[in-house]
Design a protein around this motif. Structure first.
Motif, PDB file in Angstrom:
ATOM      1  N   VAL A   1      13.254   4.653 -22.782  1.00  0.00           N
ATOM      2  CA  VAL A   1      11.891   4.188 -22.984  1.00  0.00           C
ATOM      3  C   VAL A   1      11.348   3.723 -21.629  1.00  0.00           C
ATOM      4  O   VAL A   1      11.984   2.910 -20.949  1.00  0.00           O
ATOM      5  N   ALA A   2      10.198   4.255 -21.225  1.00  0.00           N
ATOM      6  CA  ALA A   2       9.602   3.870 -19.945  1.00  0.00           C
ATOM      7  C   ALA A   2       8.707   2.652 -20.135  1.00  0.00           C
ATOM      8  O   ALA A   2       7.856   2.634 -21.022  1.00  0.00           O
ATOM      9  N   LEU A   3       8.911   1.624 -19.276  1.00  0.00           N
ATOM     10  CA  LEU A   3       8.076   0.432 -19.258  1.00  0.00           C
ATOM     11  C   LEU A   3       7.345   0.416 -17.921  1.00  0.00           C
ATOM     12  O   LEU A   3       7.976   0.524 -16.853  1.00  0.00           O
ATOM     13  N   PHE A   4       6.011   0.277 -17.942  1.00  0.00           N
ATOM     14  CA  PHE A   4       5.268   0.286 -16.693  1.00  0.00           C
ATOM     15  C   PHE A   4       3.999  -0.540 -16.846  1.00  0.00           C
ATOM     16  O   PHE A   4       3.531  -0.802 -17.962  1.00  0.00           O
ATOM     17  N   ASN A   5       3.440  -0.949 -15.687  1.00  0.00           N
ATOM     18  CA  ASN A   5       2.191  -1.698 -15.714  1.00  0.00           C
ATOM     19  C   ASN A   5       1.016  -0.726 -15.636  1.00  0.00           C
ATOM     20  O   ASN A   5       1.201   0.499 -15.614  1.00  0.00           O
ATOM     21  N   LYS A   6      -0.189  -1.288 -15.605  1.00  0.00           N
ATOM     22  CA  LYS A   6      -1.386  -0.458 -15.698  1.00  0.00           C
ATOM     23  C   LYS A   6      -1.487   0.535 -14.555  1.00  0.00           C
ATOM     24  O   LYS A   6      -1.905   1.681 -14.732  1.00  0.00           O
ATOM     25  N   THR A   7      -1.106   0.119 -13.344  1.00  0.00           N
ATOM     26  CA  THR A   7      -1.214   0.996 -12.173  1.00  0.00           C
ATOM     27  C   THR A   7       0.022   1.861 -11.981  1.00  0.00           C
ATOM     28  O   THR A   7       0.077   2.668 -11.059  1.00  0.00           O
ATOM     29  N   LYS A   8       1.046   1.644 -12.820  1.00  0.00           N
ATOM     30  CA  LYS A   8       2.336   2.339 -12.740  1.00  0.00           C
ATOM     31  C   LYS A   8       3.057   2.072 -11.420  1.00  0.00           C
ATOM     32  O   LYS A   8       3.894   2.872 -10.980  1.00  0.00           O
ATOM     33  N   SER A   9       2.716   0.940 -10.782  1.00  0.00           N
ATOM     34  CA  SER A   9       3.414   0.561  -9.550  1.00  0.00           C
ATOM     35  C   SER A   9       4.758  -0.087  -9.857  1.00  0.00           C
ATOM     36  O   SER A   9       5.602  -0.227  -8.980  1.00  0.00           O
ATOM     37  N   LYS A  10       4.939  -0.513 -11.119  1.00  0.00           N
ATOM     38  CA  LYS A  10       6.203  -1.109 -11.547  1.00  0.00           C
ATOM     39  C   LYS A  10       6.704  -0.335 -12.762  1.00  0.00           C
ATOM     40  O   LYS A  10       5.979  -0.183 -13.750  1.00  0.00           O
ATOM     41  N   THR A  11       7.942   0.154 -12.683  1.00  0.00           N
ATOM     42  CA  THR A  11       8.494   0.966 -13.772  1.00  0.00           C
ATOM     43  C   THR A  11       9.976   0.680 -13.943  1.00  0.00           C
ATOM     44  O   THR A  11      10.717   0.594 -12.954  1.00  0.00           O
ATOM     45  N   VAL A  12      10.404   0.542 -15.208  1.00  0.00           N
ATOM     46  CA  VAL A  12      11.829   0.448 -15.531  1.00  0.00           C
ATOM     47  C   VAL A  12      12.093   1.317 -16.760  1.00  0.00           C
ATOM     48  O   VAL A  12      11.176   1.674 -17.500  1.00  0.00           O
ATOM     49  N   ILE A  13      13.364   1.665 -17.003  1.00  0.00           N
ATOM     50  CA  ILE A  13      13.764   2.535 -18.108  1.00  0.00           C
ATOM     51  C   ILE A  13      14.869   1.839 -18.907  1.00  0.00           C
ATOM     52  O   ILE A  13      15.774   1.220 -18.331  1.00  0.00           O
ATOM     53  N   THR A  14      14.802   1.917 -20.241  1.00  0.00           N
ATOM     54  CA  THR A  14      15.872   1.324 -21.054  1.00  0.00           C
ATOM     55  C   THR A  14      17.139   2.165 -20.944  1.00  0.00           C
ATOM     56  O   THR A  14      17.093   3.390 -20.817  1.00  0.00           O
ATOM     57  N   ASN A  15      18.292   1.489 -21.015  1.00  0.00           N
ATOM     58  CA  ASN A  15      19.568   2.184 -20.924  1.00  0.00           C
ATOM     59  C   ASN A  15      20.030   2.666 -22.298  1.00  0.00           C
ATOM     60  O   ASN A  15      19.283   2.624 -23.278  1.00  0.00           O
ATOM     61  N   PHE A  16      21.291   3.107 -22.374  1.00  0.00           N
ATOM     62  CA  PHE A  16      21.843   3.668 -23.611  1.00  0.00           C
ATOM     63  C   PHE A  16      21.780   2.671 -24.763  1.00  0.00           C
ATOM     64  O   PHE A  16      21.641   3.061 -25.924  1.00  0.00           O
ATOM     65  N   ASP A  17      21.875   1.386 -24.450  1.00  0.00           N
ATOM     66  CA  ASP A  17      21.823   0.343 -25.480  1.00  0.00           C
ATOM     67  C   ASP A  17      20.408  -0.144 -25.746  1.00  0.00           C
ATOM     68  O   ASP A  17      20.220  -1.165 -26.423  1.00  0.00           O
TER      69      ASP A  17
END
Length: 810
Positions: free
Chosen positions: A42-58
């Motif tokens: 699952v991609a998590l990002f802010n409005k400008t997409k300058s910050k992004t993280v992804i959920t792991n297997f869990d």
């Protein structure tokens, strides 16, 4: 110096621990809203997409890079987009539940083998109604849930009812199932039945409707189709702490002044979870539309005045008095998963209505035509309880990859209460059924491209039935004949084998066999009537099978062909019904019955035009032999007998007919852009019954042509649906013989004969997501205020109907 070094190490350790604790505190878990399982990627990002993280297997990730009030967007290919702030997430216990997109839920089906299969590999036509669609249409009952799909026709004799018709079959020729447990019991009758309203729409996760025979998996009764209701399951925590979540809903409908309240909540731990649901409905008397036939109006009603029945004018002829009722639904489910091998599921379900009037019996004219026949005709509380325990074992074994044991106990209670106009005697019959079932189902998917599904089933039903008559003036009570032989039993034992073989990546073959043995035992007492027999002892069996394929000659084109057989064994209602009155007729027992058998073939095609337009079409033909139908009969040599003070024609259920049912089903979806879409369905069914004497007549449960068309607009927060519902006409010549005698529920043609006119309604639905916790809906049904009756229905449909709903998620 050493002290300084030690102090530095302590400070460093403290800072590292603080950072670690902060990181853990800001770690969230993203879960599936239905199953509670973690979602990876699952991609998590802010409005400008300058910050992004992804959920792991869990399903876990950290929010450290985001500010407290910064809006975070969650996106996954299979789930609806979601947005919130870090502060809100941390306040809710660092967990977020995402809802699958409808098209993803539609890819997997459970109904065909009782195990998950890819929908694209199934040759039968299956309609899936998911929880999102149910929430959007906001149905009052599960009968309305089916009707709102546009693919199932529903008949209503009263407000507290709904009898689904599928491909020309209904009542005890279609099968209801809840969480894998058969709901049909030994007293499901050929007349319209209302048991589907015992299923609470708020608890339904998805509904799968199989069109055509499903007897290989479901046995007797599954001739026209199978309706599987899967209720919401408890969700695990997937964290060390106990989680708590839930929903509160309220709904108001103006046409019957409905007030409905619902509450459900989930408790989740790592190995166990609980889901609790409570719903209460209060339905007032139903108001029909203003624009339509005057013959549908409720001009007169019966009032008890000074100890006498009097026929008085209805002040508001559009209000159908009496038709309102109350209902409560409870559900409690527990899930326990000590390891990855075993899962234990316990479900407890309870539903109870108040008394509710059978409206069509209250509008029947008397023999002279200047009054009403009945002063009272109502069903007593309809009660249903089920306890369902399932044990599932996953893991490779010599003979299976999965095995599931399902045991269930069900209790049904219903009663009928009727009193003729100006007669002080109220006649009452009360029935209850105790039903036990055991299913053992296996899945074997390790034989190359071949998957096997096999199992066994045992069902036992015991019927208790009593009759009484009450003098409402003196309150004296006396026994009378029961509706069924008290203590009668119906049981069946069966074994089945179903296979799925992927011959090529684009060609899948499915086939199956089932053998069912059925025992019926009923003892008849001669306290009230002299029967020509003492018992009905029937032992019979049936072999059913199916074979079909799903073929993709091109990636965007699917062709399906399926042949199948189905059967229905006589039940206690067929064999032992002891005097059930119909207008001018009375039904008596018949101990000499055999199963009816259906042969079916259906062909389907689906074409996808560039993911912009999808067209689906299916055609089918079903031939029913030894059909169990109600026909004229002799009781002790007499064709007419006195029953409840009236000379009545004698009839009984008999293997006296054959039936031919065929039809065409068409559906289309068009996706104009990301906001606008169109969908529509049309169903055309024809059917003929042929008696042993060669006389043809239209089949009773063949619905008129029905169709719907929807124009849908939606964005992330708002969804609207402007749609048309249409039903075609059935002329007098197209009505079944049994329907022609019910001229009081039909319109009259130019010759004075009853017929079912065509009708249409224009409707609007909308749903607005106020926030991540609040949802509001506004529907306006039949906004042109048409006055109409659906085919074979006793009650007139609602007029203009404003529906307001509010939901809160916590």
């Amino acid at each position: 110096m050493p002290c300084s070094t030690n102090m530095h190490k302590k400070i460093t350790f403290f800072l590292l621990s603080l950072i670690s604790m902060t990181a853990i505190a800001q770690q969230i878990t993203v879960l599936d809203a239905d199953s509670g399982s973690p979602i990876s990627n699952v991609a998590l990002f802010n409005k400008t997409k300058s910050k992004t993280v992804i959920t792991n297997f869990d399903g876990k990730t950290s929010l450290l890079i985001f500010d407290d009030n910064e809006r975070i967007y969650f996106r996954h290919i299979n789930y609806g987009e979601y947005q919130t702030t870090k502060q809100n997430l941390l306040r809710k216990g660092n967990r977020l539940y995402l809802v699958q997109k409808a098209e993803q839920l539609d890819e997997v089906v459970l109904s065909v083998s009782k195990w998950q299969q890819q929908r694209k590999d199934i040759p039968q036509k299956i309609a899936n109604i998911d929880a999102q669609s149910i929430a959007f249409t906001n149905p009052q009952t599960s009968a309305d849930l089916l009707q709102n799909s546009g693919k199932v026709f529903v008949q209503k004799s009263q407000l507290g009812g709904g009898s689904p018709m599928i491909r020309g079959f209904a009542t005890n020729r279609v099968l209801l199932s809840v969480d894998g447990v058969r709901m049909n019991n030994a007293i499901f009758r050929g007349g319209n039945i209302q048991n589907v309203i015992s299923i609470d729409p708020f608890t339904v996760k998805s509904t799968e409707v199989i069109f055509g025979p499903g007897s290989v998996i479901y046995g007797s009764d599954a001739i026209g189709g199978v309706m599987n209701f899967y209720t919401k399951a408890p969700r695990f925590s997937y964290t060390d702490s106990l989680t708590f979540s839930g929903n509160v809903n309220y709904r108001f409908s103006s046409a019957n002044t409905e007030n409905t309240a619902h509450l459900d909540f989930n408790l989740g731990h790592q190995t166990w979870a609980s889901h609790t649901s409570v719903s209460y409905n209060n339905f007032g008397d139903l108001t029909m539309g203003s624009n339509g036939r005057e013959s549908y109006l409720r001009q007169n009603i019966v009032r008890r005045i000074n100890g006498q029945d009097e026929l008085v004018n209805n002040e508001n002829p559009e209000k159908q008095l009496p038709s309102g009722y109350d209902q409560i639904n409870l559900m409690q489910k527990f899930k326990y998963q000590p390891n990855k091998t075993y899962t234990y599921d316990l479900g407890l379900y309870y539903s109870e209505t108040s008394d509710f009037s059978r409206y069509d019996r209250l509008i029947r004219p008397n023999s002279t035509g200047d009054g009403l026949r009945s002063a009272e005709w109502f069903y007593g509380p309809q009660k249903w309880f089920m306890g369902n325990l399932q044990i599932t074992k996953e893991g490779r074994n010599k003979f299976y990859d999965g095995v599931r044991l399902t045991t269930a106990y069900q209790f049904f209670e219903e009663s009928r209460n009727e009193r003729a106009f100006q007669d002080p005697i109220r006649y009452r019959t009360k029935e209850n059924v105790n039903a036990l079932s055991v299913n053992l189902d296996f899945e074997n998917k390790k034989i190359g491209n071949l998957r096997l599904y096999y199992g066994a089933e045992y069902i036992f039903n015991k019927v208790n039935s009593v009759g009484s008559q009450l003098n409402i003036e003196t309150q004296s009570k006396q026994p009378q004949a029961s509706r069924y032989p008290d203590g009668a039993t119906w049981q069946t034992f069966a074994g089945y084998l179903n296979s799925e073989y992927k011959i090529k990546p684009n060609f899948t073959l499915l086939s199956g066999l089932r053998y069912s043995q059925v025992w019926v035992d009923a003892q008849f007492e001669d306290t009230f009537f002299q029967f020509p027999f003492e018992e009905a002892d029937i032992i019979t069996g049936a072999l059913t099978g199916s074979i079909g394929f799903s073929w993709f000659p091109r990636k965007n084109l699917q062709v399906t062909l399926n042949g199948s057989t189905g059967f229905r064994a006589p039940n206690i209602d067929d064999v032992g019904k002891i005097f059930d009155s119909e207008p001018g007729s009375v039904v008596v027992p018949n101990a000499d019955l055999e199963p009816e058998y259906a042969y079916n073939v259906d062909f389907g095609i689906q074409k996808n035009f560039g993911d912009k337009v999808v067209i689906k079409a299916a055609t089918y033909y079903t031939y029913l032999v030894d059909a169990l139908v109600r026909r004229d009969f002799l009781f002790n040599g007499q064709s007419e007998i006195q029953y409840n003070g009236e000379l009545s024609n004698v009839q009984a259920i008999q293997n006296a007919a054959r039936a031919y049912v065929y039809g065409l089903e068409f559906g289309m979806e068009a996706f104009l852009n990301e906001n606008w879409s169109f969908s529509g369905n049309m169903t055309l069914t024809e059917g003929v019954e042929e008696d042993d004497n060669g006389t043809d007549s239209p089949a009773r449960h063949v619905a008129p042509l029905f169709a719907d068309a929807h124009i849908i607009w939606k964005n992330r927060k708002f969804k609207t649906d402007l749609f048309l519902n249409y039903n075609g006409q059935l002329a007098f010549e197209e009505l079944a013989l049994s329907e022609r005698s019910k001229n009081f529920i039909y319109a009259s043609d130019e010759n004075g004969n009853p017929f079912s006119p065509s009708w249409y309604t224009l409707n609007f639905r909308s749903q607005y997501t106020i926030s991540n916790t609040w949802t509001a809906s506004l529907n306006l049904e039949n906004f042109t205020d048409q006055r109409y009756r659906t085919y074979s229905s006793g009650i007139v449909a609602p007029g203009i109907n404003l529906i307001l709903g509010l939901g809160y998620k916590f």
